[in-house]
Design a protein around this motif. Structure first.
Motif, PDB file in Angstrom:
ATOM      1  N   UNK A   1      -4.856 -12.160  37.139  1.00 13.81           N
ATOM      2  CA  UNK A   1      -5.413 -13.508  37.000  1.00 13.81           C
ATOM      3  C   UNK A   1      -6.273 -13.614  35.743  1.00 13.81           C
ATOM      4  N   UNK A   2      -7.137 -12.639  35.538  1.00 14.66           N
ATOM      5  CA  UNK A   2      -8.026 -12.678  34.380  1.00 14.66           C
ATOM      6  C   UNK A   2      -7.248 -12.486  33.083  1.00 14.66           C
ATOM      7  N   UNK A   3      -6.247 -11.639  33.107  1.00 11.56           N
ATOM      8  CA  UNK A   3      -5.384 -11.409  31.943  1.00 11.56           C
ATOM      9  C   UNK A   3      -4.698 -12.717  31.532  1.00 11.56           C
ATOM     10  N   UNK A   4      -4.148 -13.444  32.513  1.00 12.72           N
ATOM     11  CA  UNK A   4      -3.505 -14.729  32.229  1.00 12.72           C
ATOM     12  C   UNK A   4      -4.522 -15.732  31.706  1.00 12.72           C
ATOM     13  N   UNK A   5      -5.671 -15.775  32.354  1.00  7.89           N
ATOM     14  CA  UNK A   5      -6.707 -16.743  31.990  1.00  7.89           C
ATOM     15  C   UNK A   5      -7.165 -16.562  30.546  1.00  7.89           C
ATOM     16  N   UNK A   6      -7.420 -15.344  30.153  1.00 11.46           N
ATOM     17  CA  UNK A   6      -7.836 -15.079  28.772  1.00 11.46           C
ATOM     18  C   UNK A   6      -6.769 -15.513  27.777  1.00 11.46           C
ATOM     19  N   UNK A   7      -5.514 -15.296  28.137  1.00  7.91           N
ATOM     20  CA  UNK A   7      -4.418 -15.655  27.243  1.00  7.91           C
ATOM     21  C   UNK A   7      -4.286 -17.171  27.101  1.00  7.91           C
ATOM     22  N   UNK A   8      -4.295 -17.887  28.231  1.00  5.95           N
ATOM     23  CA  UNK A   8      -4.093 -19.332  28.141  1.00  5.95           C
ATOM     24  C   UNK A   8      -5.287 -20.029  27.497  1.00  5.95           C
ATOM     25  N   UNK A   9      -6.466 -19.432  27.627  1.00  2.00           N
ATOM     26  CA  UNK A   9      -7.665 -20.000  26.992  1.00  2.00           C
ATOM     27  C   UNK A   9      -7.787 -19.596  25.528  1.00  2.00           C
ATOM     28  N   UNK A  10      -6.876 -18.699  25.093  1.00  2.00           N
ATOM     29  CA  UNK A  10      -6.879 -18.216  23.709  1.00  2.00           C
ATOM     30  C   UNK A  10      -8.223 -17.570  23.339  1.00  2.00           C
ATOM     31  N   UNK A  11      -8.739 -16.795  24.270  1.00  3.65           N
ATOM     32  CA  UNK A  11      -9.954 -16.010  24.017  1.00  3.65           C
ATOM     33  C   UNK A  11      -9.510 -14.634  23.519  1.00  3.65           C
ATOM     34  N   UNK A  12      -9.818 -14.268  22.287  1.00  3.68           N
ATOM     35  CA  UNK A  12      -9.400 -12.960  21.776  1.00  3.68           C
ATOM     36  C   UNK A  12     -10.023 -11.832  22.592  1.00  3.68           C
ATOM     37  N   UNK A  13      -9.211 -10.823  22.917  1.00 10.01           N
ATOM     38  CA  UNK A  13      -9.739  -9.683  23.653  1.00 10.01           C
ATOM     39  C   UNK A  13      -8.898  -8.438  23.363  1.00 10.01           C
ATOM     40  N   UNK A  14      -9.525  -7.303  23.559  1.00 11.26           N
ATOM     41  CA  UNK A  14      -8.840  -6.017  23.391  1.00 11.26           C
ATOM     42  C   UNK A  14      -8.315  -5.573  24.746  1.00 11.26           C
ATOM     43  N   UNK A  15      -7.037  -5.245  24.808  1.00  9.13           N
ATOM     44  CA  UNK A  15      -6.422  -4.807  26.056  1.00  9.13           C
ATOM     45  C   UNK A  15      -6.737  -3.334  26.306  1.00  9.13           C
ATOM     46  N   UNK A  16      -7.346  -3.060  27.451  1.00  7.18           N
ATOM     47  CA  UNK A  16      -7.714  -1.686  27.818  1.00  7.18           C
ATOM     48  C   UNK A  16      -7.138  -1.378  29.195  1.00  7.18           C
ATOM     49  N   UNK A  17      -5.862  -1.029  29.266  1.00  9.71           N
ATOM     50  CA  UNK A  17      -5.242  -0.777  30.572  1.00  9.71           C
ATOM     51  C   UNK A  17      -5.823   0.462  31.260  1.00  9.71           C
ATOM     52  N   UNK A  18      -5.940   0.367  32.573  1.00  8.65           N
ATOM     53  CA  UNK A  18      -6.452   1.456  33.413  1.00  8.65           C
ATOM     54  C   UNK A  18      -5.402   1.717  34.488  1.00  8.65           C
ATOM     55  N   UNK A  19      -4.913   2.941  34.588  1.00  8.94           N
ATOM     56  CA  UNK A  19      -3.858   3.273  35.556  1.00  8.94           C
ATOM     57  C   UNK A  19      -4.486   3.607  36.910  1.00  8.94           C
TER      58      UNK A  19
END
Length: 226
Positions: A16-34
């Motif tokens: 949800x947060x990943x989608x939200x940041x993208x649609x709001x065009x808020x630049x962010x660094x992706x830091x995946x955690x397994x």
């Protein structure tokens, strides 16, 4: 880029947060955690990223924050972007918050219990799921999904009215999760089905991107049951 998002796309609030940041065009660094590898349980993660040892988490410069709804509200105050997904208007925002608060003790609670009992625990232990618990959680989840139709979608296209908001993103990501087990959340629920398809299209292509892994697992589960 000061904003970092720590996430796993098999986590509903992470998606949800990943989608939200993208649609709001808020630049962010992706830091995946397994999560499947237990990376969130390490002492390093606890010390350097989050004392809760869960995802999602953001780091905004020197500020760290967990819990996706808290992050949503923080971003709405601190970042400059279109406010259509989390409205500034007090009444519209309250409608979004109403759903987000309702969800915690309903779809999220029973969806998570059902998913963990039927899929996660057998995956980790190699033991079959507790059939009685699975049936109980599935019954409660089904009741919550029907309640969502009646309470939030009966007379409007989206949860908070005529326009999609963050409430729809968070709701859809929760409802997608049990599909991995073979459970169809929209079966017999035409209103919910129409809404979910509309949400998927509204937040395309980020929605598909966030659900790529989940959809692969769903396809695998469906193939195994044929």
């Amino acid at each position: 880029m000061s904003l970092k998002l720590y996430y796993d796309l098999l986590s509903q609030p992470s998606r949800a947060l990943y989608i939200y940041l993208q649609v709001c065009k808020i630049p962010f660094e992706k830091c995946p955690v397994a999560l499947r590898k237990g990376e969130h349980l390490s002492e390093e993660f606890k010390k350097d990223i989050s004392r809760f040892q869960k995802v999602p988490v953001i780091k905004d410069g020197g500020f760290t924050l967990a819990e996706s709804i808290a992050i949503l509200r923080y971003l709405s105050r601190e970042k400059q972007f279109s406010n259509e997904w989390y409205p500034k208007d007090s009444k519209l925002q309250a409608q979004v918050d109403e759903y987000l608060e309702w969800q915690h003790n309903n779809i999220r609670t029973f969806g998570t219990l059902y998913f963990r009992t039927k899929w996660i625990q057998p995956l980790l232990t190699g033991e079959p799921p507790n059939a009685k618990k699975v049936a109980t959680y599935e019954k409660h989840l089904a009741e919550c999904l029907s309640s969502m139709e009646e309470l939030f979608l009966k007379d409007k296209p989206f949860i908070a009215g005529d326009k999609a908001t963050a409430a729809d993103i968070w709701a859809a990501c929760e409802i997608e999760q049990p599909r991995i087990t073979g459970f169809d959340p929209v079966a017999g629920r035409p209103v919910l089905s129409k809404w979910l398809n509309t949400v998927r299209k509204t937040f395309s292509p980020y929605y598909e991107e966030a659900h790529l892994i989940l959809n692969k697992l769903v396809a695998k589960a469906n193939a195994e049951t044929k």
